[in-house]
Write a protein that holds these residues in place. Structure first.
Motif, mmCIF file in Angstrom:
data_model
loop_
_atom_site.group_PDB
_atom_site.id
_atom_site.type_symbol
_atom_site.label_atom_id
_atom_site.label_comp_id
_atom_site.label_asym_id
_atom_site.label_seq_id
_atom_site.Cartn_x
_atom_site.Cartn_y
_atom_site.Cartn_z
ATOM 1 N N UNK A 165 8.972 -0.013 -7.998
ATOM 2 C CA UNK A 165 8.619 -0.883 -9.121
ATOM 3 C C UNK A 165 8.781 -0.157 -10.463
ATOM 4 N N UNK A 166 8.448 1.129 -10.480
ATOM 5 C CA UNK A 166 8.592 1.907 -11.717
ATOM 6 C C UNK A 166 10.058 2.058 -12.098
ATOM 7 N N UNK A 167 10.916 2.293 -11.120
ATOM 8 C CA UNK A 167 12.343 2.439 -11.436
ATOM 9 C C UNK A 167 12.970 1.109 -11.828
ATOM 10 N N UNK A 168 12.517 0.029 -11.209
ATOM 11 C CA UNK A 168 13.052 -1.284 -11.549
ATOM 12 C C UNK A 168 12.680 -1.663 -12.986
ATOM 13 N N UNK A 186 4.156 6.348 -9.527
ATOM 14 C CA UNK A 186 4.590 6.824 -10.838
ATOM 15 C C UNK A 186 3.654 6.207 -11.868
ATOM 16 N N UNK A 187 3.020 7.046 -12.682
ATOM 17 C CA UNK A 187 2.109 6.525 -13.697
ATOM 18 C C UNK A 187 2.752 6.631 -15.072
ATOM 19 N N UNK A 188 2.421 5.691 -15.930
ATOM 20 C CA UNK A 188 2.939 5.684 -17.293
ATOM 21 C C UNK A 188 2.227 6.769 -18.098
ATOM 22 N N UNK A 224 0.850 -1.193 0.000
ATOM 23 C CA UNK A 224 0.000 0.000 0.000
ATOM 24 C C UNK A 224 0.889 1.248 0.000
ATOM 25 N N UNK A 225 0.678 2.124 -0.987
ATOM 26 C CA UNK A 225 1.466 3.354 -1.107
ATOM 27 C C UNK A 225 0.549 4.564 -1.227
ATOM 28 N N UNK A 226 1.037 5.711 -0.774
ATOM 29 C CA UNK A 226 0.273 6.958 -0.864
ATOM 30 C C UNK A 226 0.371 7.516 -2.284
ATOM 31 N N UNK A 266 4.321 1.730 -7.838
ATOM 32 C CA UNK A 266 5.028 2.485 -6.803
ATOM 33 C C UNK A 266 6.379 2.931 -7.379
ATOM 34 N N UNK A 267 7.022 3.882 -6.716
ATOM 35 C CA UNK A 267 8.283 4.434 -7.221
ATOM 36 C C UNK A 267 9.346 3.370 -7.456
#
Length: 72
Positions: free
Chosen positions: A68-71, A55-57, A48-50, A65-66
């Motif tokens: 997963x998006x960076x990975x 980060x949205x595509x 659960x993230x605020x 979440x930040x």
């Protein structure tokens, strides 16, 4: 640089949400509400993230979440 960014984000939010009875963002540890500002689950890591830690595509309604998006 990306590796250092990921390590810094993981270090800040390294405590799993099960450690506390309080609802918290898994990334920034901000306290979440029950009705307003309650956060949502990341589809990849299921944490659960605020709204600030997402980060949205571009051109898509999906988000991660930040970390997963960076990975990815």
């Amino acid at each position: 640089k990306l590796k250092n960014d990921l390590l810094e984000i993981k270090r800040k939010g390294s405590r799993p949400p099960q450690d506390s009875e309080e609802r918290q963002c898994a990334r920034c540890l901000k306290t979440l509400g029950l009705i307003f500002d309650r956060g949502d689950l990341c589809e990849e890591c299921q944490l659960r993230v605020c709204s600030e830690c997402r980060a949205s595509a571009a051109g898509s309604r999906k988000w991660k979440c930040n970390i997963c998006a960076k990975i990815s």
